[in-house]
Design an enzyme around this catalytic site. Sequence first.
Site, mmCIF file in Angstrom:
data_model
loop_
_atom_site.group_PDB
_atom_site.id
_atom_site.type_symbol
_atom_site.label_atom_id
_atom_site.label_comp_id
_atom_site.label_asym_id
_atom_site.label_seq_id
_atom_site.Cartn_x
_atom_site.Cartn_y
_atom_site.Cartn_z
ATOM 1 N N LYS A 1 -21.016 -25.496 -2.901
ATOM 2 C CA LYS A 1 -22.010 -25.416 -1.931
ATOM 3 C C LYS A 1 -23.087 -26.611 -2.495
ATOM 4 C CE LYS A 1 -24.709 -21.724 -1.329
ATOM 5 N NZ LYS A 1 -26.239 -21.915 -1.263
ATOM 6 N N ARG B 1 -32.456 -9.795 -5.984
ATOM 7 C CA ARG B 1 -30.940 -9.329 -6.158
ATOM 8 C C ARG B 1 -30.847 -8.290 -7.234
ATOM 9 N NH1 ARG B 1 -28.288 -15.318 -5.644
ATOM 10 N NH2 ARG B 1 -27.935 -15.250 -3.393
ATOM 11 N N GLN C 1 -32.770 -27.149 -8.575
ATOM 12 C CA GLN C 1 -33.522 -27.477 -7.311
ATOM 13 C C GLN C 1 -34.857 -28.275 -7.388
ATOM 14 O OE1 GLN C 1 -33.853 -24.003 -4.997
ATOM 15 N NE2 GLN C 1 -31.779 -23.824 -4.576
ATOM 16 N N ASP D 1 -26.062 -17.616 -10.150
ATOM 17 C CA ASP D 1 -25.466 -17.004 -8.890
ATOM 18 C C ASP D 1 -24.317 -16.017 -9.191
ATOM 19 O OD1 ASP D 1 -27.118 -18.572 -7.056
ATOM 20 O OD2 ASP D 1 -25.591 -20.316 -7.224
ATOM 21 N N GLY E 1 -32.605 -22.550 0.647
ATOM 22 C CA GLY E 1 -33.713 -22.752 -0.228
ATOM 23 C C GLY E 1 -33.427 -24.301 -0.644
#
EC number: 2.5.1.19
Length: 436
Positions: free
Chosen positions: A23, A354, A173, A323, A97
């Site tokens: 991804k 989470r 990011q 993740d 995001g």
Amino acid sequence: MNNIRTIKGGTKLKGKIKVPGDKSISHRALIIGSIAKGNTTIEGFLHSEDPLSTADCLRKLGVNIPKIIKDEPFTISGKGLDGLKEPKEILNCGNSGTTMRLLMGLLAAQEGKNFILTGDASLNERPMGRVGKPLSLMGGKISGREFGNKAPISINGEKLKGCVIGTPVASAQVKSAILLAGLNASGTTSVIEPASSRDHTERMLKAFGADISIRGELGRNIVITSGGNLIGQRILIPGDISSASFWMIAASIVPNSEVLIQNVGLNPTRTGILNVMDSMGCNYEILDKSTIAGEPIGSIKVKTSNNLRSFTVEGDILPKLIDEIPILTVAACFCSGVSEIKDAQELRVKETDRLKVMARQLQKFGAKITEKEDGLIINGQSKFHSAEVDSETDHRVAMSLAIASLLAKGTSKIMRAGAASVSYPTFWEELDKLTN
């Protein structure tokens, strides 16, 4: 996202699969290909909601991206570094995001053009100031709700100035947004991270011809100099190790299982899951190693392991497996002793909180989990009973609960199971394949 899945416990996993394209790399291939000169051909693209949101936004910026068909390569006609158009409408980033944060960096340096970014209800509550603030140090003009911290985000493109920016958290990011802005900023832009984060942006920018270098202790100082052009490339996207991790852990903890996952990306900034599996004593091997477009790949064969050991995840390894924390939480329930997740505050501002969601949902199976401000304490050797659980719209939670259900006695229900499509559209089909 509202569908329900039922899973019968006690079912082993057998077989070989290929997981969807990575991804992170899919997002970056679209964005960097769009600002390169010439054509970029992409193979192995992840055909799921988040990368498709990136493609849709780039089309609205004037980039010629054809309709993307699952499992088929496609070609982007790049616009060059300053060729993006001011859109006639708001750019909707959906639930992604990555889309919003990377576009903030890219668009902040599009001088004389104006942009508005928004997302769904979940994305519009996630923190964006961590990107907006460093961009403002470069001269960016970015505003939004709650003093620029939340979307919708308004961007007035400016001529940015390169500078040295230290990021408070190790975030790929945030780093990527600054580097994309640095492509059009004057002079040199330097990003210094507190710990190394995934480096797909640096690898891809280098492959496209950017003047970028990695310096300093443990590669935490990334320097990019503007002035050149990016040149279109052919990109082959490897399988996503974050998606593979569900099968890697499942095969380790579900009795009598054996799974081969083919063509998985093995970028060293993403393989923290393998370090933890080593600590646990998992039975796996890596086969068919190679390197494609600067990204190491291989196949991972995993067999069930007995007497798995407890583990602690903390510190610098977090960015390498952020993740994978949900599925590692499931694994910890079946290890000996007490496992602990520390320094994981970042998980509270993902698609859901989470930490809270995983604790709440796994407790329904009978897991013994204590929630802390920055992590979880998980007691091992659990005996799971069947339960009705809920993804709470989080894709990684949905898939983690599916694997947990395989260890439960009886048949469990997962509500809002369709959330998995955000990153792994074929997850449920693959689960059926491996368990039948």
